[in-house]
Design an enzyme around this catalytic site. Structure first.
Site, PDB file in Angstrom:
ATOM      1  N   CYS A  45      42.366   2.082  24.450  1.00 42.07           N
ATOM      2  CA  CYS A  45      41.930   0.885  25.181  1.00 42.07           C
ATOM      3  C   CYS A  45      41.583  -0.234  24.201  1.00 42.07           C
ATOM      4  CB  CYS A  45      40.681   1.193  25.993  1.00 42.07           C
ATOM      5  SG  CYS A  45      40.904   2.543  27.144  1.00 42.07           S
ATOM      6  N   ARG A  78      47.962  -1.450  20.594  1.00 40.01           N
ATOM      7  CA  ARG A  78      47.116  -0.255  20.644  1.00 40.01           C
ATOM      8  C   ARG A  78      47.622   0.748  21.678  1.00 40.01           C
ATOM      9  NH1 ARG A  78      41.981  -1.273  18.476  1.00 40.01           N
ATOM     10  NH2 ARG A  78      40.921   0.152  19.887  1.00 40.01           N
ATOM     11  N   TRP A 122      44.098   2.634  28.303  1.00 39.02           N
ATOM     12  CA  TRP A 122      44.980   3.737  27.902  1.00 39.02           C
ATOM     13  C   TRP A 122      44.355   4.966  28.532  1.00 39.02           C
ATOM     14  CZ3 TRP A 122      44.719   8.171  24.664  1.00 39.02           C
ATOM     15  CH2 TRP A 122      45.949   8.651  24.201  1.00 39.02           C
ATOM     16  N   ASN A 161      36.022   1.188  25.913  1.00 37.94           N
ATOM     17  CA  ASN A 161      36.989   1.912  25.085  1.00 37.94           C
ATOM     18  C   ASN A 161      36.283   3.133  24.544  1.00 37.94           C
ATOM     19  OD1 ASN A 161      38.892   2.796  23.209  1.00 37.94           O
ATOM     20  ND2 ASN A 161      38.243   1.314  21.656  1.00 37.94           N
ATOM     21  N   GLY A 162      36.812   4.317  24.841  1.00 35.12           N
ATOM     22  CA  GLY A 162      36.173   5.549  24.367  1.00 35.12           C
ATOM     23  C   GLY A 162      36.134   6.561  25.491  1.00 35.12           C
ATOM     24  N   GLU A 181      57.897  12.706   7.301  1.00 35.92           N
ATOM     25  CA  GLU A 181      57.648  11.340   7.748  1.00 35.92           C
ATOM     26  C   GLU A 181      58.880  10.763   8.455  1.00 35.92           C
ATOM     27  OE1 GLU A 181      55.264   9.583   8.323  1.00 35.92           O
ATOM     28  OE2 GLU A 181      55.955   7.514   8.332  1.00 35.92           O
ATOM     29  N   LYS A 184      58.778   9.417  12.237  1.00 38.31           N
ATOM     30  CA  LYS A 184      59.137   8.034  12.582  1.00 38.31           C
ATOM     31  C   LYS A 184      60.202   8.029  13.667  1.00 38.31           C
ATOM     32  CE  LYS A 184      56.812   6.178  11.267  1.00 38.31           C
ATOM     33  NZ  LYS A 184      55.541   6.029  10.609  1.00 38.31           N
ATOM     34  N   GLU A 225      58.825   9.296  17.191  1.00 36.56           N
ATOM     35  CA  GLU A 225      57.855   8.454  17.902  1.00 36.56           C
ATOM     36  C   GLU A 225      58.478   7.193  18.491  1.00 36.56           C
ATOM     37  OE1 GLU A 225      54.440   6.727  15.864  1.00 36.56           O
ATOM     38  OE2 GLU A 225      55.532   6.729  13.985  1.00 36.56           O
ATOM     39  N   HIS A 231      65.096  30.481   7.189  1.00 35.87           N
ATOM     40  CA  HIS A 231      64.078  31.366   7.760  1.00 35.87           C
ATOM     41  C   HIS A 231      63.891  31.106   9.257  1.00 35.87           C
ATOM     42  CE1 HIS A 231      63.093  32.976   3.851  1.00 35.87           C
ATOM     43  NE2 HIS A 231      63.094  31.735   3.382  1.00 35.87           N
ATOM     44  N   LYS A 279      48.082   2.658  18.689  1.00 36.82           N
ATOM     45  CA  LYS A 279      48.050   2.329  17.269  1.00 36.82           C
ATOM     46  C   LYS A 279      46.845   2.969  16.585  1.00 36.82           C
ATOM     47  CE  LYS A 279      49.375   0.259  13.487  1.00 36.82           C
ATOM     48  NZ  LYS A 279      50.485   0.908  12.775  1.00 36.82           N
TER      49      LYS A 279
HETATM   50  C1  AGP Z   1      52.344   6.562  12.518  1.00 32.67           C
HETATM   51  O1  AGP Z   1      53.598   6.039  12.708  1.00 32.67           O
HETATM   52  C2  AGP Z   1      51.648   7.013  13.664  1.00 32.67           C
HETATM   53  N1  AGP Z   1      51.661   6.067  14.701  1.00 32.67           N
HETATM   54  C3  AGP Z   1      50.360   7.792  13.474  1.00 32.67           C
HETATM   55  O2  AGP Z   1      50.775   9.048  13.046  1.00 32.67           O
HETATM   56  C4  AGP Z   1      49.270   7.268  12.514  1.00 32.67           C
HETATM   57  O3  AGP Z   1      49.719   7.320  11.195  1.00 32.67           O
HETATM   58  C5  AGP Z   1      48.002   8.125  12.700  1.00 32.67           C
HETATM   59  O4  AGP Z   1      47.538   7.975  14.014  1.00 32.67           O
HETATM   60  C6  AGP Z   1      46.899   7.799  11.716  1.00 32.67           C
HETATM   61  O5  AGP Z   1      46.433   6.492  11.863  1.00 32.67           O
HETATM   62  P1  AGP Z   1      45.483   5.823  10.779  1.00 32.67           P
HETATM   63  O6  AGP Z   1      46.250   5.739   9.519  1.00 32.67           O
HETATM   64  O7  AGP Z   1      45.113   4.488  11.355  1.00 32.67           O
HETATM   65  O8  AGP Z   1      44.290   6.724  10.641  1.00 32.67           O
END
Ligand code: AGP
Length: 605
Positions: free
Chosen positions: A2, A27, A72, A98-99, A478, A482, A485, A501, A600
């Site tokens: 949120c 976000r 959210w 938010n929370g 990574e 990427k 997501e 394996h 985010k």
């Molecule tokens: C990255 O592309 C992601 N959206 C996610 O994994 C992100 O890196 C993770 O939530 C950690 O966020 P931060 O670096 O703000 O702690």
């Protein structure tokens, strides 16, 4: 997660709130809403869906004070009724949040037993009812008392019809920043929401409340003690957080990487590099703690720190670390305090913040690698190594990944030098190599058209594997993260040696394999793994340095990286895989900057 915003001034509040909410879209959210002080009391406008849906339904309004929210969903499905603001029985009190409130169910059942009717499935709705219960003419006191009844994480903002011109806000764990303008004040979950209006900000701390009007800001704690705001000037502007001609923030941020690396590189690594904590003590071990992409940067850092310093490093998911058993100092065996390095671009990730707290309770020194100076993490560790990538809006972390790795390399070199593991000429050579990073990354960006073509050949895949060894392994993880997501294609990162394996059983012409071929001591082994893939007729795409004859022999699909010291390959390969994921997602027509279900900053556990 949120997002919350608030405005008190003489401008058009609905316009400013909507604009500010749009700046928080990154976000992640499923609905939005605003509450405004109007002549005849509060008006609430909220809708499920994009902010534009709510905006289009807004009548012409002239209010100058209000609050706004992007939701959210955590408790209750996305719907108009569950969108915020939530109100009390009379409709005089509006709350955005938010929370998550941990004890909301008990509070709600108690209230329902007392005859209070609830209109949403949210945890938040208990708050306006609690404030109503405690209200006795003083809104700030009522909010403070109500917050005494709840447990959990929150940043909230509250309006009361009987207090025109006033916003009361509060925070515990979830972020909140105040903006100071000329005859106007703002609150927001994150500074990009308000940087168009002001660069002068102050961060609210845990357990604090803020009473805000057009002319005044008062910060107090739960006991009523007043604190003067510490106003800071943001070192980035509205333009920095705009898309600047790129189709998506993610693409813009990928292209900003040479500059981000340049700005984040310290002039020398011979002297102290951590703000607030010297490292001149015997470090017995290092734990690197983070989530998602930041964790992958940490995994790259582990290889380099261990190579250069011989200090053992373990890398932990913050969500696991926070619940790990306390470190026992059996018979004084822990002769040196461990160092815990917490990595987070936002500095607001709930698990990473909790891990920092646990680390300190366990007696470790804590250092944060973080991109946001005033963030909760930055303020709750012993020392900080700040990165200067500028605001990152796209949900997929890109430029912050590169500067996090750079920060870890700087840390490794500094530790090695200060422990006499490397001498001054070696330190200077490292500094020189790190200075070349923006150039190498720039060269990868120039190869975008080749990557675009290769990306087009992956869009029909049923599943993809990314494989690598040594420094190539975290980059494989990574690359897979990427891709999944932002494109919603299933992808997995694997250490190349692990293929046989289990995963080899899945390989077919529909499961492309992307191999990260580092030119290091593991290269020959990786070539064998690529042969295994080719033998199973799985399409093979190789990310390799210029002049890698094996890559060209085994596949027609090669992304060529500039020839650099292999230890810098995570940077060049990392950028190539960002572009690959971006172009796959673009070809598939995905919502690249705001992928479904993701946020985010993950400010809840
Ligand atoms: C990255 O592309 C992601 N959206 C996610 O994994 C992100 O890196 C993770 O939530 C950690 O966020 P931060 O670096 O703000 O702690």
């Amino acid at each position: 997660m949120c997002g919350i915003v608030g405005y008190a001034g003489s401008g058009n509040a609905p316009q400013i709130l909507v604009e500010a909410l749009k700046r928080l879209e990154y976000r992640g959210y499923d609905s939005s809403g605003i509450a405004l002080h109007e002549k005849n009391g509060l008006t609430i406008h909220k809708k499920q869906g994009r902010i534009t849906v709510m905006e289009e339904a807004l009548p012409k309004l002239a209010a100058t004070v209000g609050i706004g929210h992007t939701r959210w969903a955590t408790h209750g499905e996305p719907s108009d009724a569950n969108a915020h603001p939530q109100v009390d029985s009379s409709g005089d009190i509006a709350v955005i949040h938010n929370g998550t409130l941990e004890n909301y169910a008990d509070l709600r059942s108690g209230m329902e037993a007392a005859g209070i009717k609830f209109n949403s499935g949210t945890d938040t709705e208990v708050l306006p009812h609690l404030i109503e219960r405690h209200y006795d003419g003083d809104l700030l006191t009522a909010v403070r008392t109500a917050l005494g009844d709840v447990t959990g994480a929150y940043a909230i903002a509250v309006l009361h019809a009987a207090h025109p011109g006033e916003i009361v806000a509060a925070r515990n764990e979830s972020p909140l920043v105040i903006g100071f303008g000329e005859g106007e004040h703002f609150i927001a979950s994150d500074a990009p929401a308000i940087v168009k209006y002001t660069q002068r900000v102050a961060y609210v701390r845990n357990g604090e409340l803020v009473c805000l009007t057009a002319d005044s800001v008062e910060i107090s704690d739960m006991a009523g003690n007043i604190r003067e705001p510490e106003i800071e000037e943001l070192d980035w502007s509205f333009e920095d957080s705009e898309r600047g001609g790129y189709a998506h923030y993610m693409l813009k941020e990928i292209f900003e990487q040479p500059r981000a690396l340049q700005e984040s590189l310290l002039p020398t690594l011979a002297e102290a590099i951590i703000d607030g904590l010297d490292l001149n003590w015997r470090i017995g071990s290092i734990s690197i703690v983070a989530c998602g992409t930041s964790l992958h940067a940490g995994m790259v850092g582990k290889y380099v720190i261990e190579q250069l310093t011989a200090i053992p490093v373990n890398v932990c998911h913050a969500s696991e670390f926070r619940y790990s058993p306390p470190v026992q100092n059996v018979g004084g065996m822990l002769s040196a305090r461990p160092l815990v390095v917490l990595i987070s671009q936002s500095g607001e990730t709930a698990d990473t913040l909790a891990a920092a707290r646990v680390a300190r309770q366990q007696g470790s020194h804590t250092v944060a690698i973080c991109n946001v100076g005033g963030s909760s993490l930055a303020r709750n560790v012993d020392g900080i190594l700040l990165t200067h990538a500028g605001p990152e809006i796209g949900v997929a972390a890109t430029k912050t990944f590169l500067v996090q790795m750079q920060a870890l390399y700087m840390l490794a070199v500094h530790l090695a030098y200060s422990r006499k593991g490397i001498d001054l000429p070696q330190l200077r050579r490292w500094e020189q190599e790190l200075r070349k990073l923006p150039h190498y990354v720039g060269q990868v960006l120039e190869r975008r058209s080749v990557i675009t073509k290769l990306a087009n050949s992956l869009t029909q895949a049923s599943s993809l594997f990314f494989i690598g060894r040594n420094l190539g392994y975290p980059i494989a993880l990574e690359g897979a993260l990427k891709l999944k997501e932002i494109s919603y294609l299933h992808a997995e990162g694997y250490p190349a040696g692990e293929l046989k394996h289990g995963p080899l059983a899945l390989l077919s012409p529909q499961t492309p394999v992307i191999a990260i071929a580092s030119q290091d001591h593991t290269h020959a082994k990786l070539v064998s793994n690529m042969e295994e893939v080719a033998a199973r007729k799985a399409p093979l795409l190789v990310v390799a340095q210029e002049g890698d004859a094996d890559a060209l022999r085994l596949s027609e699909r090669v992304i060529t990286l500039p020839a650099s010291d292999p230890v810098l390959m995570p940077f060049t390969a990392g950028v190539a895989l960002q572009l690959l994921a971006y172009h796959v997602a673009e070809e598939l027509g995905c919502d690249i900057d705001k992928p479904r279900n993701l946020a985010k900053s993950v400010t809840v556990e």
